[in-house]
Design a protein around this motif. Structure first.
Motif, mmCIF file in Angstrom:
data_model
loop_
_atom_site.group_PDB
_atom_site.id
_atom_site.type_symbol
_atom_site.label_atom_id
_atom_site.label_comp_id
_atom_site.label_asym_id
_atom_site.label_seq_id
_atom_site.Cartn_x
_atom_site.Cartn_y
_atom_site.Cartn_z
ATOM 1 N N LEU A 153 -19.589 21.737 -1.093
ATOM 2 C CA LEU A 153 -19.917 22.248 0.019
ATOM 3 C C LEU A 153 -18.211 22.548 0.833
ATOM 4 C CD1 LEU A 153 -21.585 22.658 2.532
ATOM 5 C CD2 LEU A 153 -21.534 20.369 3.147
ATOM 6 N N TYR A 154 -18.352 23.603 1.390
ATOM 7 C CA TYR A 154 -17.025 23.876 2.080
ATOM 8 C C TYR A 154 -16.791 22.972 3.298
ATOM 9 C CZ TYR A 154 -13.992 26.530 5.191
ATOM 10 O OH TYR A 154 -12.685 26.843 5.915
ATOM 11 N N LEU A 155 -15.670 22.320 3.546
ATOM 12 C CA LEU A 155 -15.613 21.308 4.741
ATOM 13 C C LEU A 155 -14.782 22.036 5.685
ATOM 14 C CD1 LEU A 155 -15.039 17.945 3.127
ATOM 15 C CD2 LEU A 155 -16.943 18.564 4.179
ATOM 16 N N THR A 156 -13.597 22.569 5.558
ATOM 17 C CA THR A 156 -12.755 23.155 6.258
ATOM 18 C C THR A 156 -11.660 23.982 5.597
ATOM 19 O OG1 THR A 156 -11.280 22.760 8.314
ATOM 20 C CG2 THR A 156 -11.110 21.192 6.589
ATOM 21 N N GLY A 157 -10.951 24.767 6.356
ATOM 22 C CA GLY A 157 -10.117 25.395 5.657
ATOM 23 C C GLY A 157 -8.957 24.597 5.441
ATOM 24 N N GLY A 158 -7.723 24.916 4.575
ATOM 25 C CA GLY A 158 -6.531 24.101 4.305
ATOM 26 C C GLY A 158 -5.254 25.031 4.714
ATOM 27 N N TRP A 179 -17.004 30.586 14.193
ATOM 28 C CA TRP A 179 -16.533 29.191 13.793
ATOM 29 C C TRP A 179 -16.915 29.274 12.441
ATOM 30 C CZ3 TRP A 179 -12.846 26.282 15.026
ATOM 31 C CH2 TRP A 179 -12.920 24.790 14.386
ATOM 32 N N PRO A 180 -16.029 28.807 11.449
ATOM 33 C CA PRO A 180 -16.739 28.827 10.045
ATOM 34 C C PRO A 180 -17.846 27.814 9.734
ATOM 35 C CG PRO A 180 -14.178 28.280 10.027
ATOM 36 C CD PRO A 180 -14.976 28.369 11.511
ATOM 37 N N CYS A 181 -18.814 28.618 9.006
ATOM 38 C CA CYS A 181 -20.207 28.025 9.048
ATOM 39 C C CYS A 181 -20.440 27.705 7.396
ATOM 40 C CB CYS A 181 -21.311 28.816 9.419
ATOM 41 S SG CYS A 181 -23.180 28.460 9.149
ATOM 42 N N GLY A 199 -21.551 15.798 15.979
ATOM 43 C CA GLY A 199 -21.521 17.301 16.251
ATOM 44 C C GLY A 199 -21.505 18.087 15.172
ATOM 45 N N ASP A 200 -21.750 19.347 15.425
ATOM 46 C CA ASP A 200 -21.814 20.394 14.138
ATOM 47 C C ASP A 200 -20.781 20.960 13.976
ATOM 48 O OD1 ASP A 200 -22.992 22.017 12.344
ATOM 49 O OD2 ASP A 200 -23.767 23.549 13.888
ATOM 50 N N SER A 221 -19.064 24.335 10.753
ATOM 51 C CA SER A 221 -20.411 23.790 11.269
ATOM 52 C C SER A 221 -21.588 24.035 10.216
ATOM 53 C CB SER A 221 -20.685 24.689 12.384
ATOM 54 O OG SER A 221 -20.892 26.022 11.982
ATOM 55 N N LEU A 222 -22.643 23.730 10.357
ATOM 56 C CA LEU A 222 -23.870 24.006 9.563
ATOM 57 C C LEU A 222 -24.873 25.145 9.994
ATOM 58 C CD1 LEU A 222 -25.291 20.318 8.295
ATOM 59 C CD2 LEU A 222 -23.544 22.020 7.278
#
Length: 189
Positions: A118-123, A98-100, A72-73, A84-85
């Protein structure tokens, strides 16, 4: 963690099976922090991933390409869920966007993270997880915007630490029910 088995590309099919099960299975059992959408965003096509890569200026690691096209994206994964991308909206959420990763990459934080991250997710709070798109094994990095002190002569990069020696290991930690924070804190500074 240091006693975890060394995972290689030959383990990626099993990793993707586990990630798919965690993403699309019973959402209440997912070991993640923060709020996640009810379900992950649908997988992207190869053409959509290639468009995102063109915006980034870098090819994604093969494992990450497979995640975005086979699972999934974003909307699932360690911490608050993978970005997501492609831009995504979530109706009736407190924060509808949603964070892109490609949008965040284009905006590049004020500390000027390298374009190859590349940003993966917030921490949480002022922290964010990144992956190196060019380093061998694609290490995962954790950056804390409040983790450095300019009055002490420090620079933004002083808020950075290697969190996992590879994207694969970071994802396996989560897939095995571990805590990616434990992994990050176990890495030498």
């Amino acid at each position: 963690m240091t006693d975890a088995p060394r995972r290689t590309a030959s383990d990626d099919d099993l990793l993707l099976e586990r990630l798919h099960s965690l993403a699309w299975g019973a959402r209440g059992s997912i070991p993640a922090r923060g709020c996640l959408p009810d379900k992950p965003f649908p997988p992207l096509t190869i053409a959509e991933v290639e468009r995102a890569e063109k915006k980034l200026g870098y090819r994604l690691p093969q494992l990450l390409r497979r995640i975005y096209t086979e699972i999934g994206d974003g909307g699932f994964g360690p911490e608050g869920g993978l970005a997501s991308l492609t831009p995504r909206r979530i109706p009736d959420w407190d924060v509808p966007d949603w964070p892109c990763a490609t949008t965040i990459h284009a905006q590049r934080p004020g500390w000027e993270s390298p374009a190859s991250w590349l940003y993966l997710t917030g921490g949480g709070c002022t922290m964010a997880w990144y992956v190196s798109l060019i380093a061998v094994d694609h290490p995962v990095l954790l950056w804390d915007a409040d983790g450095w002190e300019p009055d002490w002569g420090q620079e933004p990069h002083d808020g950075l630490r290697y969190a996992a020696p590879s994207l694969r290991q970071w994802l396996w930690t989560w897939a095995d029910g571990g805590n990616v924070w434990d992994e990050a804190l176990a890495q030498p500074e």
